[in-house]
Design a protein around this motif. Structure first.
Motif, PDB file in Angstrom:
ATOM      1  N   MET A 140      63.535   0.031  22.307  1.00  0.00           N
ATOM      2  CA  MET A 140      62.744  -0.585  23.375  1.00  0.00           C
ATOM      3  C   MET A 140      61.520  -1.289  22.811  1.00  0.00           C
ATOM      4  SD  MET A 140      61.102   1.198  26.766  1.00  0.00           S
ATOM      5  CE  MET A 140      60.106   2.315  25.773  1.00  0.00           C
ATOM      6  N   PHE A 141      60.823  -0.643  21.892  1.00  0.00           N
ATOM      7  CA  PHE A 141      59.625  -1.246  21.308  1.00  0.00           C
ATOM      8  C   PHE A 141      59.979  -2.430  20.415  1.00  0.00           C
ATOM      9  CE2 PHE A 141      55.736   1.493  21.847  1.00  0.00           C
ATOM     10  CZ  PHE A 141      56.236   2.196  22.924  1.00  0.00           C
ATOM     11  N   SER A 142      61.164  -2.391  19.817  1.00  0.00           N
ATOM     12  CA  SER A 142      61.592  -3.515  18.989  1.00  0.00           C
ATOM     13  C   SER A 142      61.787  -4.769  19.829  1.00  0.00           C
ATOM     14  CB  SER A 142      62.897  -3.158  18.258  1.00  0.00           C
ATOM     15  OG  SER A 142      63.347  -4.237  17.469  1.00  0.00           O
ATOM     16  N   LYS A 143      62.362  -4.617  21.023  1.00  0.00           N
ATOM     17  CA  LYS A 143      62.530  -5.766  21.898  1.00  0.00           C
ATOM     18  C   LYS A 143      61.190  -6.284  22.408  1.00  0.00           C
ATOM     19  CE  LYS A 143      67.194  -4.678  23.505  1.00  0.00           C
ATOM     20  NZ  LYS A 143      68.072  -4.430  24.689  1.00  0.00           N
ATOM     21  N   LEU A 144      60.213  -5.404  22.535  1.00  0.00           N
ATOM     22  CA  LEU A 144      58.882  -5.818  22.988  1.00  0.00           C
ATOM     23  C   LEU A 144      58.019  -6.354  21.847  1.00  0.00           C
ATOM     24  CD1 LEU A 144      58.047  -2.839  25.399  1.00  0.00           C
ATOM     25  CD2 LEU A 144      58.770  -5.153  26.023  1.00  0.00           C
ATOM     26  N   GLY A 145      58.500  -6.264  20.612  1.00  0.00           N
ATOM     27  CA  GLY A 145      57.736  -6.751  19.471  1.00  0.00           C
ATOM     28  C   GLY A 145      56.553  -5.870  19.102  1.00  0.00           C
ATOM     29  N   LEU A 146      56.639  -4.574  19.378  1.00  0.00           N
ATOM     30  CA  LEU A 146      55.522  -3.670  19.121  1.00  0.00           C
ATOM     31  C   LEU A 146      55.740  -2.794  17.895  1.00  0.00           C
ATOM     32  CD1 LEU A 146      54.665  -2.471  22.744  1.00  0.00           C
ATOM     33  CD2 LEU A 146      53.497  -4.205  21.370  1.00  0.00           C
ATOM     34  N   THR A 147      56.913  -2.903  17.253  1.00  0.00           N
ATOM     35  CA  THR A 147      57.137  -2.095  16.070  1.00  0.00           C
ATOM     36  C   THR A 147      56.234  -2.560  14.931  1.00  0.00           C
ATOM     37  OG1 THR A 147      58.960  -3.557  15.445  1.00  0.00           O
ATOM     38  CG2 THR A 147      59.515  -1.552  16.657  1.00  0.00           C
ATOM     39  N   ALA A 152      52.888   1.281  18.514  1.00  0.00           N
ATOM     40  CA  ALA A 152      54.199   1.920  18.474  1.00  0.00           C
ATOM     41  C   ALA A 152      54.085   3.432  18.318  1.00  0.00           C
ATOM     42  CB  ALA A 152      55.033   1.334  17.336  1.00  0.00           C
ATOM     43  N   VAL A 153      52.982   3.912  17.788  1.00  0.00           N
ATOM     44  CA  VAL A 153      52.749   5.349  17.641  1.00  0.00           C
ATOM     45  C   VAL A 153      51.875   5.870  18.772  1.00  0.00           C
ATOM     46  CG1 VAL A 153      51.842   7.152  16.113  1.00  0.00           C
ATOM     47  CG2 VAL A 153      52.992   5.157  15.144  1.00  0.00           C
ATOM     48  N   ILE A 154      50.895   5.068  19.205  1.00  0.00           N
ATOM     49  CA  ILE A 154      49.929   5.531  20.202  1.00  0.00           C
ATOM     50  C   ILE A 154      50.562   5.654  21.582  1.00  0.00           C
ATOM     51  CG2 ILE A 154      47.822   4.894  21.422  1.00  0.00           C
ATOM     52  CD1 ILE A 154      46.794   3.704  18.819  1.00  0.00           C
ATOM     53  N   ILE A 155      51.306   4.633  22.007  1.00  0.00           N
ATOM     54  CA  ILE A 155      51.840   4.633  23.379  1.00  0.00           C
ATOM     55  C   ILE A 155      52.764   5.818  23.639  1.00  0.00           C
ATOM     56  CG2 ILE A 155      53.287   3.347  24.999  1.00  0.00           C
ATOM     57  CD1 ILE A 155      52.115   0.780  23.918  1.00  0.00           C
ATOM     58  N   TRP A 218      48.991  14.900  15.094  1.00  0.00           N
ATOM     59  CA  TRP A 218      48.602  14.963  13.678  1.00  0.00           C
ATOM     60  C   TRP A 218      49.814  15.208  12.786  1.00  0.00           C
ATOM     61  CZ3 TRP A 218      43.515  14.435  11.830  1.00  0.00           C
ATOM     62  CH2 TRP A 218      43.339  14.688  10.473  1.00  0.00           C
ATOM     63  N   ASN A 219      50.736  16.050  13.236  1.00  0.00           N
ATOM     64  CA  ASN A 219      51.920  16.387  12.443  1.00  0.00           C
ATOM     65  C   ASN A 219      53.115  15.488  12.740  1.00  0.00           C
ATOM     66  OD1 ASN A 219      50.564  18.530  11.222  1.00  0.00           O
ATOM     67  ND2 ASN A 219      51.175  19.965  12.824  1.00  0.00           N
ATOM     68  N   ASN A 220      52.923  14.480  13.583  1.00  0.00           N
ATOM     69  CA  ASN A 220      54.030  13.590  13.944  1.00  0.00           C
ATOM     70  C   ASN A 220      54.546  12.867  12.701  1.00  0.00           C
ATOM     71  OD1 ASN A 220      55.885  12.198  15.406  1.00  0.00           O
ATOM     72  ND2 ASN A 220      54.419  10.999  16.588  1.00  0.00           N
ATOM     73  N   TYR A 221      55.830  12.962  12.468  1.00  0.00           N
ATOM     74  CA  TYR A 221      56.408  12.353  11.264  1.00  0.00           C
ATOM     75  C   TYR A 221      57.552  11.393  11.587  1.00  0.00           C
ATOM     76  CZ  TYR A 221      59.231  11.898   7.040  1.00  0.00           C
ATOM     77  OH  TYR A 221      59.973  11.399   6.004  1.00  0.00           O
ATOM     78  N   PHE A 222      58.519  11.841  12.375  1.00  0.00           N
ATOM     79  CA  PHE A 222      59.731  11.049  12.565  1.00  0.00           C
ATOM     80  C   PHE A 222      59.457   9.741  13.301  1.00  0.00           C
ATOM     81  CE2 PHE A 222      63.916  10.230  14.654  1.00  0.00           C
ATOM     82  CZ  PHE A 222      64.626   9.986  13.494  1.00  0.00           C
ATOM     83  N   LEU A 223      58.632   9.794  14.345  1.00  0.00           N
ATOM     84  CA  LEU A 223      58.341   8.568  15.109  1.00  0.00           C
ATOM     85  C   LEU A 223      57.635   7.517  14.259  1.00  0.00           C
ATOM     86  CD1 LEU A 223      58.417   7.120  17.851  1.00  0.00           C
ATOM     87  CD2 LEU A 223      56.188   8.139  18.345  1.00  0.00           C
ATOM     88  N   PRO A 224      56.543   7.846  13.548  1.00  0.00           N
ATOM     89  CA  PRO A 224      55.942   6.826  12.667  1.00  0.00           C
ATOM     90  C   PRO A 224      56.882   6.360  11.561  1.00  0.00           C
ATOM     91  CG  PRO A 224      54.417   8.639  13.022  1.00  0.00           C
ATOM     92  CD  PRO A 224      55.732   9.075  13.574  1.00  0.00           C
ATOM     93  N   LEU A 225      57.769   7.244  11.107  1.00  0.00           N
ATOM     94  CA  LEU A 225      58.687   6.873  10.037  1.00  0.00           C
ATOM     95  C   LEU A 225      59.610   5.742  10.449  1.00  0.00           C
ATOM     96  CD1 LEU A 225      59.877   7.485   7.207  1.00  0.00           C
ATOM     97  CD2 LEU A 225      61.428   9.090   8.347  1.00  0.00           C
ATOM     98  N   ILE A 226      60.123   5.780  11.676  1.00  0.00           N
ATOM     99  CA  ILE A 226      61.054   4.739  12.105  1.00  0.00           C
ATOM    100  C   ILE A 226      60.333   3.554  12.734  1.00  0.00           C
ATOM    101  CG2 ILE A 226      62.840   6.476  12.480  1.00  0.00           C
ATOM    102  CD1 ILE A 226      62.398   6.150  15.479  1.00  0.00           C
ATOM    103  N   MET A 227      59.096   3.754  13.188  1.00  0.00           N
ATOM    104  CA  MET A 227      58.372   2.670  13.849  1.00  0.00           C
ATOM    105  C   MET A 227      57.618   1.779  12.865  1.00  0.00           C
ATOM    106  SD  MET A 227      58.679   2.494  17.159  1.00  0.00           S
ATOM    107  CE  MET A 227      59.131   3.441  18.616  1.00  0.00           C
ATOM    108  N   LEU A 228      57.134   2.343  11.768  1.00  0.00           N
ATOM    109  CA  LEU A 228      56.244   1.627  10.859  1.00  0.00           C
ATOM    110  C   LEU A 228      56.960   1.323   9.552  1.00  0.00           C
ATOM    111  CD1 LEU A 228      53.087   3.864  11.397  1.00  0.00           C
ATOM    112  CD2 LEU A 228      53.680   1.759  12.607  1.00  0.00           C
TER     113      LEU A 228
END
Length: 292
Positions: A140-147, A152-155, A218-228
């Motif tokens: 979804m974020f890729s289609k919105l151009g937010l990756t 992409a991590v905050i929302i 603080w411990n979030n890993y998987f979401l930033p890994l695929i988003m950034l």
């Protein structure tokens, strides 16, 4: 004249269980051994990591040297990752706490059509693991151009179903309806009631939700890994994993001593936050206690 001897009430001593004590000792070891291992190995040089036991100190105490190298390695990118993590925590976890507080209070104290459906949706969202939503969120974020942006991590971090549910349950017991009615009779509007009356009663619950969302972000890993994809936007979790991956492949440059030191530095803010807000967190676990 006969005198009656006053008998002191017998005090029942708490019963002790060797089995439970043994389980608690094992749990304490399970909790502390990894932390002790991390602290000890953060004091070693790279050669000492492979030549000494994991729970014994090396030939030289290199903690401060490792800290200096951690902050200066690769043009000081560790500072950038630390700043990114603080940004994600302050905006993401802080926003999640605000939204959960407002929504939880509204669901607890207002009656409206569809309230039961919202309750069912919230309970369902609590049961869904965040990793299951990571890939659909990325698409979804890729289609919105937010990756590859901080948004992409905050929302996604702004939504905390568990925090909303916790505030909902806490507000239902901690804020009596008579208090709200008295404020309405005095002419206070709903926004004013929430800001001046409700928030004071919800402080323990708000602190509890803040701690949970802060640790989760603080411990979030998987979401930033695929988003950034650019290291300049990495949080500490992804950045330290990138440092660890340098030990693999052609032209490997292992820096395990810096990875361990960075990991130790990473947990310090969380420990400090828990120590500072511990009393609010403990009181937040026992909801209410409002005298009628």
């Amino acid at each position: 004249m006969a005198t009656l001897a006053a008998k002191k009430p017998s005090v029942t001593q708490p019963r002790k269980s060797r089995v439970l004590t043994g389980f608690m000792a094992l749990y304490l070891l399970y909790t502390l051994v990894p932390l002790v291992w991390l602290i000890i190995n953060a004091t070693k040089t790279q050669p000492d990591l492979f030549s000494t036991s994991g729970l014994s100190f090396g030939d030289s105490f290199a903690l401060f040297e490792n800290i200096g190298k951690t902050f200066t390695y690769n043009d000081g990118i560790f500072f950038r990752w630390l700043g990114n993590t603080l940004l994600y925590v302050v905006v993401g976890a802080g926003g999640a706490t605000i939204l959960a507080t407002a929504a939880g209070y509204g669901l607890a104290k207002y009656r409206f059509p569809g309230r039961r459906a919202v309750f069912a949706v919230v309970l369902g969202a609590v049961a869904v693991p965040p990793t299951a939503l990571a890939v659909p969120t990325f698409l979804m974020f890729s289609k919105l151009g937010l990756t590859n942006t901080p948004l992409a991590v905050i929302i996604p971090s702004l939504i905390s179903p568990f925090g909303l549910y916790l505030i909902w349950v806490y507000a239902a017991d901690a804020i009596p309806d008579e208090l709200l009615e008295a404020a309405r009779i005095d002419g206070a509007g709903e926004v004013r009631i929430f800001l001046t009356v409700t928030l004071r009663q919800l402080v323990p619950g708000i602190i509890t939700v803040t701690l949970f969302t802060m640790v989760q972000t603080w411990n979030n890993y998987f979401l930033p890994l695929i988003m950034l994809s650019e290291p300049k936007w990495y949080p500490l979790t992804v950045g330290l994993n990138q440092w660890s991956a340098q030990a693999n492949g052609a032209g490997a440059q292992p820096i395990f001593n810096l990875v361990l030191t960075g990991s130790l530095l990473t947990i310090i803010p969380l420990v400090v936050a828990f120590l500072l807000m511990q009393r609010f967190w403990q009181s937040g676990l026992s909801a209410g206690s409002v005298k009628q």
